[in-house]
Design a protein around this motif. Structure first.
Motif, PDB file in Angstrom:
ATOM      1  N   ALA A   2       0.831  -1.203   0.000  1.00  0.00           N
ATOM      2  CA  ALA A   2       0.000   0.000   0.000  1.00  0.00           C
ATOM      3  C   ALA A   2       0.865   1.252   0.000  1.00  0.00           C
ATOM      4  N   GLY A   3       2.004   1.221   0.727  1.00  0.00           N
ATOM      5  CA  GLY A   3       2.909   2.356   0.716  1.00  0.00           C
ATOM      6  C   GLY A   3       3.524   2.609  -0.641  1.00  0.00           C
ATOM      7  N   VAL A   4       3.738   1.540  -1.413  1.00  0.00           N
ATOM      8  CA  VAL A   4       4.271   1.692  -2.767  1.00  0.00           C
ATOM      9  C   VAL A   4       3.197   2.229  -3.716  1.00  0.00           C
ATOM     10  N   LEU A   5       1.959   1.794  -3.537  1.00  0.00           N
ATOM     11  CA  LEU A   5       0.893   2.180  -4.452  1.00  0.00           C
ATOM     12  C   LEU A   5       0.504   3.646  -4.323  1.00  0.00           C
ATOM     13  N   SER A   6       0.561   4.192  -3.103  1.00  0.00           N
ATOM     14  CA  SER A   6       0.086   5.556  -2.885  1.00  0.00           C
ATOM     15  C   SER A   6       1.253   6.495  -2.629  1.00  0.00           C
ATOM     16  N   PRO A   7       1.471   7.502  -3.497  1.00  0.00           N
ATOM     17  CA  PRO A   7       2.535   8.480  -3.250  1.00  0.00           C
ATOM     18  C   PRO A   7       2.313   9.295  -1.983  1.00  0.00           C
ATOM     19  N   ALA A   8       1.045   9.460  -1.574  1.00  0.00           N
ATOM     20  CA  ALA A   8       0.741  10.259  -0.387  1.00  0.00           C
ATOM     21  C   ALA A   8       0.913   9.474   0.904  1.00  0.00           C
ATOM     22  N   LEU A   9       1.175   8.179   0.803  1.00  0.00           N
ATOM     23  CA  LEU A   9       1.294   7.330   1.985  1.00  0.00           C
ATOM     24  C   LEU A   9       2.772   7.069   2.248  1.00  0.00           C
ATOM     25  N   ASN A  10       3.346   7.775   3.235  1.00  0.00           N
ATOM     26  CA  ASN A  10       4.750   7.536   3.551  1.00  0.00           C
ATOM     27  C   ASN A  10       4.893   6.230   4.335  1.00  0.00           C
ATOM     28  N   TRP A  11       6.148   5.850   4.598  1.00  0.00           N
ATOM     29  CA  TRP A  11       6.369   4.547   5.215  1.00  0.00           C
ATOM     30  C   TRP A  11       5.883   4.505   6.655  1.00  0.00           C
ATOM     31  N   ALA A  12       5.912   5.635   7.352  1.00  0.00           N
ATOM     32  CA  ALA A  12       5.373   5.664   8.711  1.00  0.00           C
ATOM     33  C   ALA A  12       3.862   5.420   8.690  1.00  0.00           C
ATOM     34  N   ASP A  13       3.166   6.036   7.735  1.00  0.00           N
ATOM     35  CA  ASP A  13       1.720   5.822   7.606  1.00  0.00           C
ATOM     36  C   ASP A  13       1.418   4.394   7.170  1.00  0.00           C
ATOM     37  N   ALA A  14       2.260   3.848   6.278  1.00  0.00           N
ATOM     38  CA  ALA A  14       2.056   2.474   5.831  1.00  0.00           C
ATOM     39  C   ALA A  14       2.228   1.502   6.987  1.00  0.00           C
ATOM     40  N   LEU A  15       3.213   1.745   7.849  1.00  0.00           N
ATOM     41  CA  LEU A  15       3.398   0.895   9.021  1.00  0.00           C
ATOM     42  C   LEU A  15       2.227   1.038   9.976  1.00  0.00           C
ATOM     43  N   GLY A  16       1.750   2.273  10.166  1.00  0.00           N
ATOM     44  CA  GLY A  16       0.580   2.474  11.013  1.00  0.00           C
ATOM     45  C   GLY A  16      -0.642   1.738  10.488  1.00  0.00           C
ATOM     46  N   ALA A  17      -0.834   1.772   9.167  1.00  0.00           N
ATOM     47  CA  ALA A  17      -1.957   1.031   8.578  1.00  0.00           C
ATOM     48  C   ALA A  17      -1.790  -0.465   8.789  1.00  0.00           C
ATOM     49  N   ALA A  18      -0.570  -0.960   8.603  1.00  0.00           N
ATOM     50  CA  ALA A  18      -0.338  -2.391   8.784  1.00  0.00           C
ATOM     51  C   ALA A  18      -0.619  -2.831  10.213  1.00  0.00           C
ATOM     52  N   ILE A  19      -0.331  -1.954  11.177  1.00  0.00           N
ATOM     53  CA  ILE A  19      -0.558  -2.313  12.578  1.00  0.00           C
ATOM     54  C   ILE A  19      -2.026  -2.170  12.956  1.00  0.00           C
ATOM     55  N   TRP A  20      -2.611  -0.998  12.727  1.00  0.00           N
ATOM     56  CA  TRP A  20      -3.954  -0.711  13.246  1.00  0.00           C
ATOM     57  C   TRP A  20      -5.069  -1.230  12.359  1.00  0.00           C
ATOM     58  N   LEU A  21      -4.790  -1.440  11.065  1.00  0.00           N
ATOM     59  CA  LEU A  21      -5.786  -2.070  10.189  1.00  0.00           C
ATOM     60  C   LEU A  21      -5.541  -3.566  10.033  1.00  0.00           C
ATOM     61  N   GLY A  22      -4.319  -4.019  10.345  1.00  0.00           N
ATOM     62  CA  GLY A  22      -3.979  -5.417  10.115  1.00  0.00           C
ATOM     63  C   GLY A  22      -3.646  -6.198  11.363  1.00  0.00           C
ATOM     64  N   VAL A  23      -2.490  -5.926  11.965  1.00  0.00           N
ATOM     65  CA  VAL A  23      -1.980  -6.770  13.045  1.00  0.00           C
ATOM     66  C   VAL A  23      -2.883  -6.746  14.269  1.00  0.00           C
ATOM     67  N   VAL A  24      -3.294  -5.566  14.712  1.00  0.00           N
ATOM     68  CA  VAL A  24      -4.087  -5.468  15.949  1.00  0.00           C
ATOM     69  C   VAL A  24      -5.457  -6.122  15.799  1.00  0.00           C
TER      70      VAL A  24
END
Length: 220
Positions: free
Chosen positions: A96-118
């Motif tokens: 997702a971080g690669v697909l969206s130019p507006a999504l930096n790696w910190a935001d991508a990690l946050g998405a992976a944690i709060w939308l995925g892992v948790v």
């Protein structure tokens, strides 16, 4: 951001310690509730890697007054099992971080944690509680784990995300909780519907489904 890094490392280490790739390498079940046709899990795994990154990146790909976000993590857990779902969901965040130019790696990690892992981890815990205290019936699996369980886990993850400082853009804290509650119900409807379809027509796509456990069928 250190919290996201810590959660990612702990979850990934715990998942890899169980060697989840065994589900894909052979037809032998990894845990007691796994369905026999383990090799069929390649289909939901690849589908997750293809479609879910776009859904996570979608709010940043165009302007929206309210960034509605679908998690899908509970469905991934039901399909792949928690040990295999964790590395897959972290990979989804990276894609997702690669697909969206507006999504930096910190935001991508946050998405992976709060939308995925948790939510995936909460779904694992809730699934164990449902089996222990409610029972192993198809209706309980679909309604309890897939539908209502998804609503509870996704909303709880959203609340924890907000408490950690991840607010929805342009939305106050009170309205943000209402939005997360409504998004959790949307996630629950989709997960419950797809799970019911998979139970009826493609049970081999659900690593957490077992005919012997939920239908009391003797092993073949």
């Amino acid at each position: 951001m250190w919290l996201e890094y810590l959660l990612a490392l702990v979850a990934l280490a715990a998942a890899l310690a169980t060697r989840p790739w065994r589900l894909l390498a052979s037809r032998k079940p990894l845990v007691h509730e796994s369905h026999g046709a383990a090799s069929a899990l390649w289909t939901p795994l690849l589908a997750t890697l293809v479609f879910l990154p776009w859904l996570w990146a979608l709010p940043t790909l165009h302007q929206m007054p309210l960034q509605l976000q679908w998690s899908g993590a509970c469905l991934v857990v039901l399909m792949l099992g928690w040990p295999l779902a964790i590395p897959v969901l972290l990979a989804v965040g990276a894609i997702a971080g690669v697909l969206s130019p507006a999504l930096n790696w910190a935001d991508a990690l946050g998405a992976a944690i709060w939308l995925g892992v948790v939510p995936a981890t909460l779904a694992l815990a809730l699934g164990a509680l449902v089996r222990r205290f409610v029972g192993t019936q198809p209706f309980v699996y679909v309604l309890g784990r897939a539908f209502l369980g998804t609503v509870a886990c996704v909303f709880a993850s959203g609340v924890l995300s907000q408490w950690s400082g991840h607010l929805l853009p342009g939305v106050g804290s009170e309205l943000s909780l209402v939005a997360r509650w409504l998004m959790a119900w949307g996630d629950g409807f989709v997960t419950g519907m797809l799970t019911a379809i998979f139970v009826a027509f493609k049970p081999e796509w659900l690593a957490t489904w077992s005919d012997q456990l939920y239908l009391q069928r003797p092993p073949q």
